[in-house]
Design a protein around this motif. Structure first.
Motif, PDB file in Angstrom:
ATOM      1  N   VAL A  53      38.823  34.733  31.924  1.00 53.89           N
ATOM      2  CA  VAL A  53      37.883  35.180  32.962  1.00 53.89           C
ATOM      3  C   VAL A  53      38.465  34.914  34.355  1.00 53.89           C
ATOM      4  O   VAL A  53      38.425  35.774  35.240  1.00 53.89           O
ATOM      5  CB  VAL A  53      36.510  34.486  32.796  1.00 53.89           C
ATOM      6  N   LEU A  56      41.073  37.427  35.202  1.00 54.38           N
ATOM      7  CA  LEU A  56      40.477  38.730  35.529  1.00 54.38           C
ATOM      8  C   LEU A  56      39.906  38.735  36.939  1.00 54.38           C
ATOM      9  O   LEU A  56      40.085  39.690  37.699  1.00 54.38           O
ATOM     10  CB  LEU A  56      39.374  39.080  34.520  1.00 54.38           C
ATOM     11  N   GLU A  57      39.217  37.646  37.287  1.00 52.59           N
ATOM     12  CA  GLU A  57      38.634  37.562  38.631  1.00 52.59           C
ATOM     13  C   GLU A  57      39.728  37.567  39.690  1.00 52.59           C
ATOM     14  O   GLU A  57      39.632  38.254  40.710  1.00 52.59           O
ATOM     15  CB  GLU A  57      37.783  36.297  38.756  1.00 52.59           C
ATOM     16  N   SER A  60      41.250  40.978  39.966  1.00 49.91           N
ATOM     17  CA  SER A  60      40.308  41.907  40.612  1.00 49.91           C
ATOM     18  C   SER A  60      40.383  41.750  42.127  1.00 49.91           C
ATOM     19  O   SER A  60      40.462  42.742  42.860  1.00 49.91           O
ATOM     20  CB  SER A  60      38.872  41.628  40.143  1.00 49.91           C
TER      21      SER A  60
ATOM     22  N   VAL B  53      35.896  46.297  43.817  1.00 48.56           N
ATOM     23  CA  VAL B  53      36.359  44.928  43.564  1.00 48.56           C
ATOM     24  C   VAL B  53      35.180  44.043  43.158  1.00 48.56           C
ATOM     25  O   VAL B  53      35.262  43.270  42.194  1.00 48.56           O
ATOM     26  CB  VAL B  53      37.086  44.348  44.802  1.00 48.56           C
ATOM     27  N   LEU B  56      34.204  44.688  39.620  1.00 46.71           N
ATOM     28  CA  LEU B  56      35.167  44.110  38.678  1.00 46.71           C
ATOM     29  C   LEU B  56      34.971  42.610  38.538  1.00 46.71           C
ATOM     30  O   LEU B  56      34.982  42.062  37.436  1.00 46.71           O
ATOM     31  CB  LEU B  56      36.606  44.398  39.141  1.00 46.71           C
ATOM     32  N   GLU B  57      34.756  41.942  39.669  1.00 46.40           N
ATOM     33  CA  GLU B  57      34.552  40.493  39.619  1.00 46.40           C
ATOM     34  C   GLU B  57      33.283  40.162  38.851  1.00 46.40           C
ATOM     35  O   GLU B  57      33.262  39.245  38.025  1.00 46.40           O
ATOM     36  CB  GLU B  57      34.460  39.927  41.040  1.00 46.40           C
ATOM     37  N   SER B  60      33.823  40.735  35.178  1.00 46.88           N
ATOM     38  CA  SER B  60      34.705  39.703  34.617  1.00 46.88           C
ATOM     39  C   SER B  60      33.904  38.447  34.301  1.00 46.88           C
ATOM     40  O   SER B  60      34.027  37.871  33.210  1.00 46.88           O
ATOM     41  CB  SER B  60      35.824  39.353  35.605  1.00 46.88           C
ATOM     42  N   LYS B  61      33.091  38.032  35.252  1.00 45.57           N
ATOM     43  CA  LYS B  61      32.235  36.849  35.062  1.00 45.57           C
ATOM     44  C   LYS B  61      31.327  37.046  33.854  1.00 45.57           C
ATOM     45  O   LYS B  61      31.191  36.171  33.009  1.00 45.57           O
ATOM     46  CB  LYS B  61      31.363  36.637  36.305  1.00 45.57           C
ATOM     47  N   LEU B 282      35.721  46.893  31.813  1.00 47.03           N
ATOM     48  CA  LEU B 282      35.838  46.605  33.244  1.00 47.03           C
ATOM     49  C   LEU B 282      36.103  47.888  34.039  1.00 47.03           C
ATOM     50  O   LEU B 282      35.518  48.098  35.109  1.00 47.03           O
ATOM     51  CB  LEU B 282      36.954  45.593  33.509  1.00 47.03           C
ATOM     52  N   SER B 283      36.960  48.729  33.514  1.00 44.70           N
ATOM     53  CA  SER B 283      37.250  49.982  34.212  1.00 44.70           C
ATOM     54  C   SER B 283      36.002  50.865  34.270  1.00 44.70           C
ATOM     55  O   SER B 283      35.777  51.567  35.254  1.00 44.70           O
ATOM     56  CB  SER B 283      38.381  50.736  33.504  1.00 44.70           C
TER      57      SER B 283
END
Lengths: 401, 401
Positions: A53, A56-57, A60, B53, B56-57, B60-61, B282-283
């Motif tokens: 994670v 990924l963050e 991003s 962005v 995405l963040e 991800s979380k 995510l995409s």
């Protein structure tokens, strides 16, 4: 458009998993009070581990900056990741230039079939994960598919000596049987492949579930495999990447066509550069995190949990008189009734209608799977325990067992 | 393995862009003092916009939590995204069930060729983006490829009435010519396709660069296209997704095979379910953000910047006596010398060796591109200005112009 592609004409009407989903949805609609429990599709359930994670963050954020933005990457994967895969999974026996990072094993099977064109005959284990046989049917035509008779409890081909296919696809640990091949069996397969000039495609997507020492985790652990085998790997099950999409194909530069000097790898590189544009940058960064020492520790813990869950379920099913196979070096339990005979779909309906359990009918993996159902062990321990308790007190279900 | 797939035998030795990369690297190695400027590969350069962005963040979380984890998604895409694409790009003329979200247009071209099998002949514009012709050569065989003679300055087929292919692939705005087709031309193409039962594959990856009013942005804006065309879309160039990987295929349920009742879409759905496992979660979340009103505002600003850069470069090249085409509704400028004749590769070398400019030789897009080079306008304005200033003072280069 003038003609339908004839390869679609003789397919079963629907791909197995959407069919199961439809049946489960129909049941749920008519039985809103019944809780459903999914032992069906083999999808992971634990969240991504912290180190992934974080990666990924970070990636991003980076993509939102001028210096950190990444557009098209190398079609084969960022060298750093290929290097890591070479090191972690192949101890550099397969170099980073011999690894093609991808968006997953299912897509890789299709690309490999495309690589060899529609002339070779392709042998697929019966029973086998249905997307593999269907990919051959769709991309090469049903006449090119050879369903290899296998021991229905393990998926081991019954008559290796008489194989006649040009390409043989082997899944180990096996899906659906959950069986793990011994070194000796793998050695025989490689020997036969060399003798008969059969190209092996070895799908090792479940390799991280192998806990028993002495069992090979890669086809390249077997001597003589470098010039007859291609391996498919994936982080889907080992690091929870089913939603992120990341896998790879590994093949040695020593894999050649008969009477040809061209390494197969050169053609595959060309195919990848032409028909693929690389895996997501974020997924590649996540993969690097998963393969770091910390990532390894965190993801290994999850695999251990899945194996424990599978064992809990397997023991429970055995208690109720089901015969089980696999499920020890794999998240899949392959089960059938001991005495009475029910077809796989009948057994599927018995579990669905009496307990709200979604399983996968074995016949969906090929004729040799008839009479079996596949359970996957990804559900939560509490849910598994509840399910088993419920089975204990359900009289309807007991009369089938 | 017994036989090499014959489709690889007659390919040009290397795919165009890796070839260019190799030449540029060799030049850089021997001329370490020369700054390189990449006008070659058509990759975006601005970072992801803030709203993407953030998405995405957040995703991800979410993937690190039990409730927010997402494994396998629907192979066709999450319904919410399909719905959004249907609304934003097709005003619901194409429904969400008629959209197949993917990992990008290059992969979609390959999947569509797989869909129709290796029997149909496939017409590709000459000049054209090389991955398209090579995908046909690799997947169907060179004998199935028809290079359609086109006006080399626009890419418009010269003799629509005499087309004999079963499938025609059209890229609009065009790559490499940067030309935008008028409604009238698109109408003639659709009319011919209907008359001759040709299936159109319309690649609209650059549609967001269309700024001129009155020009159709989708093939489905043309009457009669629903039952003869398939459209490919992508967020690569419009929202900076070349590293995230997200595209789609749109086709109407009304697209049928001749004398068949099966919609083409049913076969494609089957192919996708069998050989693809969905775009990264995510995409897909990032795509939803890109298509939100805020995302639209932010990404539109970037497209505007790219168009301004392209115009700066185009005017500069014109000043030095190059003839330019396209570059107004597209990030691509298609250029050739006015008087003297140099081959595309010679022109490529003139720019590389005298100025350190990396361009794309037009002949790499097909024989009709001979004599042209393609410039992409993604470089920074400052770099473009520097490059033009450098050209002004470089006597070596001036003698070619």
């Amino acid at each position: 458009m003038k003609q339908r592609n004839p390869n679609f004409e003789n397919l079963e009407p629907s791909y197995l998993f959407p069919q199961i989903r439809a049946k489960a949805e129909a049941f749920a609609k008519h039985n809103p009070e019944q809780k459903l429990l999914n032992f069906g599709i083999g999808d992971v359930s634990l969240p991504l581990v912290p180190v992934i994670v974080e990666a990924l963050e970070k990636a991003s954020k980076e993509m939102g900056t001028e210096e950190g933005f990444h557009g098209y990457g190398p079609e084969m994967g960022y060298p750093e990741l290929n290097e890591k895969i070479s090191e972690v999974f192949y101890h550099k026996k397969i170099s980073s230039e011999e690894i093609f990072v991808s968006d997953g094993a299912k897509c890789d099977i299709a690309r490999l079939i495309n690589l060899f064109g529609h002339k070779p005959t392709i042998g697929v284990q019966n029973p086998c994960y249905p997307a593999i046989a269907d990919s051959v049917r769709i991309l090469s035509g049903a006449q090119k598919l050879q369903l290899i008779p296998c021991d229905p409890t393990t998926g081991i081909p019954l008559d290796l000596e008489n194989l006649t296919c040009d390409i043989l696809i082997i899944v180990n640990p096996n899906n659906p049987t959950g069986h793990l091949l011994s070194r000796k069996t793998l050695e025989s397969i490689v020997q036969i492949a060399r003798e008969k000039k059969i190209l092996l495609i070895y799908d090792g997507a479940y390799r991280e579930f192998i806990s028993q020492p002495g069992y090979p985790r890669s086809i390249f652990d077997i001597e003589g495999s470098l010039d007859c085998a291609i391996e498919i790997g994936s982080l889907s099950k080992s690091a929870g990447f089913t939603g992120l999409r990341l896998g790879w194909v590994a093949m040695s530069r020593h894999l050649h066509y008969k009477k040809e000097t061209t390494p197969v790898l050169d053609d595959y590189k060309r195919l990848i550069q032409t028909t693929f544009n690389g895996a997501s940058y974020l997924s590649q960064k996540a993969a690097l995190a998963a393969l770091s020492p910390e990532g390894h520790t965190q993801t290994k813990r999850q695999i251990h949990q899945y194996l424990q869950r599978t064992e809990l379920l397997r023991q429970g099913l055995e208690t109720f008189g089901l015969m089980t196979f696999g499920g020890k070096q794999s998240p899949f339990i392959w089960a059938r009734l001991a005495g009475k005979t029910l077809s796989s779909w009948d057994l599927f309906h018995v579990f669905l209608e009496n307990l709200g359990w979604i399983t996968t009918p074995g016949s969906g993996f090929g004729s040799a799977g008839e009479g079996f159902v596949r359970f996957s062990g990804f559900a939560k321990p509490k849910q598994i325990q509840e399910a088993l308790d419920q089975m204990k007190t359900n009289h309807h279900i007991r009369r089938f067992l």
